[in-house]
Motif scaffolding. Structure first.
Motif: not given
Length: 392
Positions: A3-6, A9, A74-77, A82, A188, A223
């Motif tokens: 999973a990635v989230f960068t 926000r 990139k958002s989560p999920g 997005q 993550h 991050y």
């Protein structure tokens, strides 16, 4: 699969008498007429069978215009969930300087077609995969008679910054510079050493670098902290990469959000102008862009007078108290149905707060607070304080 989230926000909340929340991705925002904002589909992929949902801004007139391409994180999920990235603050500054601006959503993101490919901890592959879409957007743009195909600059934030640095390994006609804002990709979960994988990727990108780059990272980036950034810079520059690193201080609660924040402009704009001058790109303002019409403060109540906020049940008043600790830009909206919604940071907070409230209400929502002042009136302004609001 990791999973990635960068992605930078943004925060938005909707509620009513026990109701639900509305993700920022679902808030439908109006196009910005000041910047001639449009949405176009750009062909990409090995056979050009992928269509990239792309936000376009441009000055009035026939051009040809120099071009800025801004690349998202990139958002989560699910990438399909997005929202369309807009980067309105940066786009406005470039349109003033006579640029057209494109913000493509890459393969599998938002309303772009195709399937997003994730190479997990193989950061080199992740960067190159995303850079392929950017190269396709450049090729498309250079085919347009209103684009100056010899004056192009690339920017990227977070995952888009990693992709932009990967792009700098290519010989691309017309591309004079690449700007990396908090670029990278954080994994993550799993057991891989994603930081070392990033360092290895940046070392290869440095060895193959063909285009001048500007990097900007803040001291409190959640991050990519200063120690990791130093390793990335050493790997890239030490292997021959051309880079100007600007390591600025702390920005609000997280420097990772700087580029998408209204308050980030005094940090990035002077550095970007210096970079543009060095690579022979325009910096002089040649077009006027109207400033957004602000909400007018009223004397309805003091900002912290929680009891004065109309319609809210006790849970809503608790949310308003919490909202008062949020950072600006921010907005809080209410409805006679008892619904409320708020938004913090990022772009178009007024519209996001209204959309969040409206998702939980059959009655129109209106703004109550914007930033640090109350804008509510017992007699609503039919233009400035309706359920549709105005562009922030």
């Amino acid at each position: 699969m990791f999973a990635v989230f960068t992605r930078a926000r943004q925060f938005v909340l909707a509620a009513a008498l026990g109701c639900a929340t509305l993700p920022a991705a679902q808030a439908q925002l109006p196009l910005d007429a000041r910047l001639n904002e449009q949405i176009i589909m750009v062909p990409a992929g090995p056979t050009l069978n992928v269509q990239l949902e792309t936000t376009l801004y441009k000055p009035a007139g026939p051009g040809p215009f120099p071009l800025l391409i801004i690349n998202h994180g990139k958002s989560p999920g699910d990438p399909k969930a997005q929202s369309r990235d807009r980067f309105v603050y940066m786009a406005a500054q470039f349109v003033k300087r006579g640029y057209a601006v494109m913000v493509p959503m890459r393969t599998g993101f938002a309303h772009s077609t195709g399937t997003y490919t994730d190479y997990g901890c193989n950061m080199k592959a992740n960067g190159y995969q995303q850079a392929g879409d950017i190269a396709d957007v450049i090729a498309y743009a250079r085919s347009l008679n209103w684009i100056d195909g010899e004056r192009i600059v690339i920017a990227g934030q977070s995952y888009g910054g990693l992709a932009s640095v990967a792009l700098s390994t290519q010989e691309l006609p017309g591309v004079r510079g690449v700007m990396n804002f908090a670029g990278g990709l954080k994994v993550h979960g799993g057991s891989c050493d994603w930081q070392q994988a990033l360092v290895n990727a940046f070392a290869e990108y440095g060895r193959k670098n063909r285009i001048e780059t500007l990097w900007m990272y803040g001291a409190n980036d959640s991050y990519f902290g200063p120690q990791l950034v130093s390793r990335l810079h050493e790997a890239f520059h030490g292997n021959g990469g051309r880079v100007d690193l600007v390591a600025y201080g702390a920005f609000k609660h997280d420097a990772h959000t700087m580029l998408g924040s209204r308050d980030g402009q005094p940090i990035w704009l002077p550095e970007v102008e210096r970079f543009l001058q060095r690579i022979g790109m325009p910096t002089e303002q040649v077009y006027a862009v109207a400033e957004p019409v602000p909400q007018a403060p009223t004397n309805y109540a003091a900002l912290d007078d929680v009891a004065a906020v109309p319609f809210l049940p006790e849970r809503g008043r608790q949310q308003y108290r919490a909202f008062l600790s949020k950072q600006t830009p921010r907005a809080f909206a209410v409805s006679s149905s008892g619904a409320w919604g708020w938004a913090e940071e990022g772009e178009s907070v007024n519209e996001r707060a209204l959309a969040a409230c409206q998702s939980a209400s059959r009655q129109p929502c209106r703004l109550y607070t914007v930033d640090d002042y109350v804008v509510w009136s017992d007699t609503p302004d039919p233009v400035n304080n309706t359920a549709t609001g105005r562009t922030e």
